[in-house]
Design an enzyme around this catalytic site. Structure first.
Site, mmCIF file in Angstrom:
data_model
loop_
_atom_site.group_PDB
_atom_site.id
_atom_site.type_symbol
_atom_site.label_atom_id
_atom_site.label_comp_id
_atom_site.label_asym_id
_atom_site.label_seq_id
_atom_site.Cartn_x
_atom_site.Cartn_y
_atom_site.Cartn_z
ATOM 1 C CG ASN A 158 28.101 -6.799 28.107
ATOM 2 O OD1 ASN A 158 27.078 -7.486 27.992
ATOM 3 N ND2 ASN A 158 28.045 -5.525 28.432
ATOM 4 C CD GLU A 254 21.123 -1.749 29.983
ATOM 5 O OE1 GLU A 254 22.065 -2.354 29.437
ATOM 6 O OE2 GLU A 254 21.076 -1.495 31.193
ATOM 7 C CD GLU A 386 27.247 0.247 22.536
ATOM 8 O OE1 GLU A 386 27.142 0.375 23.769
ATOM 9 O OE2 GLU A 386 26.462 -0.450 21.854
#
Length: 517
Positions: A158, A254, A386
């Site tokens: 992304n 992360e 998500e």
């Protein structure tokens, strides 16, 4: 579509030639807007990856001995190159990811922001820190920061340039080598970033880029590393954390988020509505920190809903290498199908479609409309996992306690957003949210762009942090260098002398503790 003029066959050949590949075949890297093949990306075997680490280690032995100021000079030249080649970088980001031009340009800036923070501070951060030892006057203890060796970075699709290059900068400044594995879909922009680093004077071999599917390339990237930096899904993060633990190396992870936004009763809708639009649909919703759950106080709900939906329906979608479209494509048809599945599942289980909800094949193979849902519950995919796309669920709440409870009702804790004109009250609400990042009157960029403050997740959203001093120091080991000017710590054999020594040391510690008050 016609590729941007800067993306030439010569450029593609030069940057992909850096990928070690002896028998790994190739991956057809496509332009997202059209689905047409741009380049055959070489694939690295486990043996290629092992050799890449060996080359990086050889270069790192020399690089680690460079004075920090000499390393900094390389990155100052790199900074200038990023400014000069900004359009080319943005072109490559758009080709491989399909994001809107404005988002591609924003991504190019991230490594420069990282350097703006670290370059003036790195010498101080890495300088030895001398302290008093256990015996005053005759002993000292010095904290020395040593590079870990070679850092393995696994970057997501992304933000391929921002994560692939920005995460490497502090690792390199600290004296490490780097082996980067970008996603196959988005390897061009980080490869070009590495190309520019070498042009800026980075020693040859120090920064390696390996490519391959995760199950093939991921394990050897972890197993050969001295430290691992990963950005991606929680599921993959668990695997990486487990494997790093087995290897007794550190890892910074992360991971995913299901990020909430709370609109307080005193929020200014003139600012909140456009802010919410950005928080949800920036990068087509493909941001770990973007808002997927929105809680609006009952007194504002109807007005907010009306204005927000109108703004969503006014968004300009498109496939273009200019600044016309406000929202671009999703990363791939497969990911578009995943987003559509979340929407369909929610509607089948009783949610209401407010706007959007459809694929847009007329624009490109991976386009999906910005979508707003109501009535989303935790038994729906869009309510508990998500979505990572241009989809948001609207919810009413009646009290701040209820809003905080709903915001915290998730396994994730990466980012949150609170909106209100009383900043003190909004900050107090933010402090109650279980999240590593909280932005007041901003979606998430205010937190992420604050490079001086660590940014990471809690709960299932990650371990460790990037940015801030610890974002560089995590790539170092601490060596404790203790010096005794005179040997006074050997225990006397005579009991009376031992008692006298003990009493003297206790008095010295008592004196030191009084000074510390």
């Amino acid at each position: 579509m016609t590729l941007p003029a800067s993306v030439t066959d010569e450029l593609l050949a030069a940057i992909t030639a850096r990928v070690p590949s002896t028998a790994g075949g190739t991956h057809k890297l496509t332009e997202v807007y059209s689905g047409e093949v741009v380049v055959e990306l070489p694939q690295s075997t486990p043996e290629d990856i092992e050799q890449a680490y060996a080359a990086a280690r050889r270069a790192q032995m020399t690089w680690s001995q460079w004075p920090v100021r000499k390393r900094v000079k390389v990155f100052k030249r790199f900074f200038k190159l990023l400014v000069e080649r900004n359009d080319t970088i943005a072109d490559l980001i758009q080709v491989e990811s399909g994001k809107a031009r404005r988002m591609a340009v924003e991504e190019t800036v991230d490594p420069m922001m990282i350097m703006n923070y670290y370059l003036p501070r790195v010498r101080k951060l890495l300088a030895p820190t001398k302290r008093s030892g256990p015996v005053p006057l005759v002993s000292t203890s010095t904290e020395i920061r040593q590079p870990k060796g070679v850092v393995g970075i696994i970057a997501p699709w992304n933000f391929p340039f921002a994560t692939g290059i920005s995460d490497a900068i502090p690792a390199l400044l600290a004296g490490n080598g780097v082996v980067l594995k970008p996603d196959n879909k988005t390897a061009l922009s980080p490869l070009y970033g590495v190309h520019l680093l070498y042009e800026a004077g980075l020693p040859e071999g120090l920064f390696q880029v390996v490519c391959g599917d995760g199950p093939v390339a991921g394990p050897p990237v972890i197993d050969n590393a001295n430290y691992v930096m990963f950005t991606g899904s929680t599921q993959t993060g668990r695997f990486i954390g487990q494997r790093a633990g087995q290897n007794l190396i550190g890892a910074c992870l992360e991971l995913g988020g299901k990020n909430p936004m709370i609109v307080l009763p005193d929020a200014n809708l003139d600012e909140t509505v456009p802010g919410a639009l950005d928080a949800v649909f920036r990068n087509t919703g493909q941001v770990c920190m973007h808002v997927e759950r929105m809680y609006v106080h009952d007194s504002l709900y109807d007005a907010f809903r009306q204005r927000f939906v109108a703004a969503v329906e006014d968004l300009r979608l498109g496939a273009a290498y200019d600044f016309g479209p406000e929202m671009g494509s999703l990363i791939s048809p497969d990911h578009k199908d995943r987003v559509a599945e979340h929407v369909a599942d929610a509607l089948a289980k009783g949610a209401t479609l407010v706007t959007g909800g459809n694929a847009r094949p007329d624009l490109g193979p991976a386009f999906f409309e910005p979508t707003v849902l109501e009535g989303v519950t935790k038994d729906m995919l869009a309510g508990c996992t998500e979505t990572f796309g241009p989809v948001v669920a609207l919810h009413r709440y009646h009290s701040v306690d209820e809003a905080v409870r709903l915001a915290n009702d998730t396994d994730y804790g990466l980012s949150a957003s609170v909106w209100g004109t009383d900043l003190t009250a909004a900050a107090k609400v933010g402090a109650r949210i279980q999240s590593g990042n909280v932005s007041i009157n901003e979606g998430f960029a205010a937190a992420y762009a604050a490079k001086g403050t660590p940014s990471g997740g809690v709960k299932q959203s990650g371990v460790g942090a990037r940015h801030g001093d610890q974002g560089l120091l995590k790539y170092t080991d601490v060596q404790n260098l203790a010096v005794m000017k005179k040997q006074v710590m050997t225990s006397p054999r005579d009991p009376a002398d031992f008692a006298k020594q003990r009493d003297g040391m206790l008095k010295a510690m008592t004196f030191q503790s009084k000074l510390g008050r």
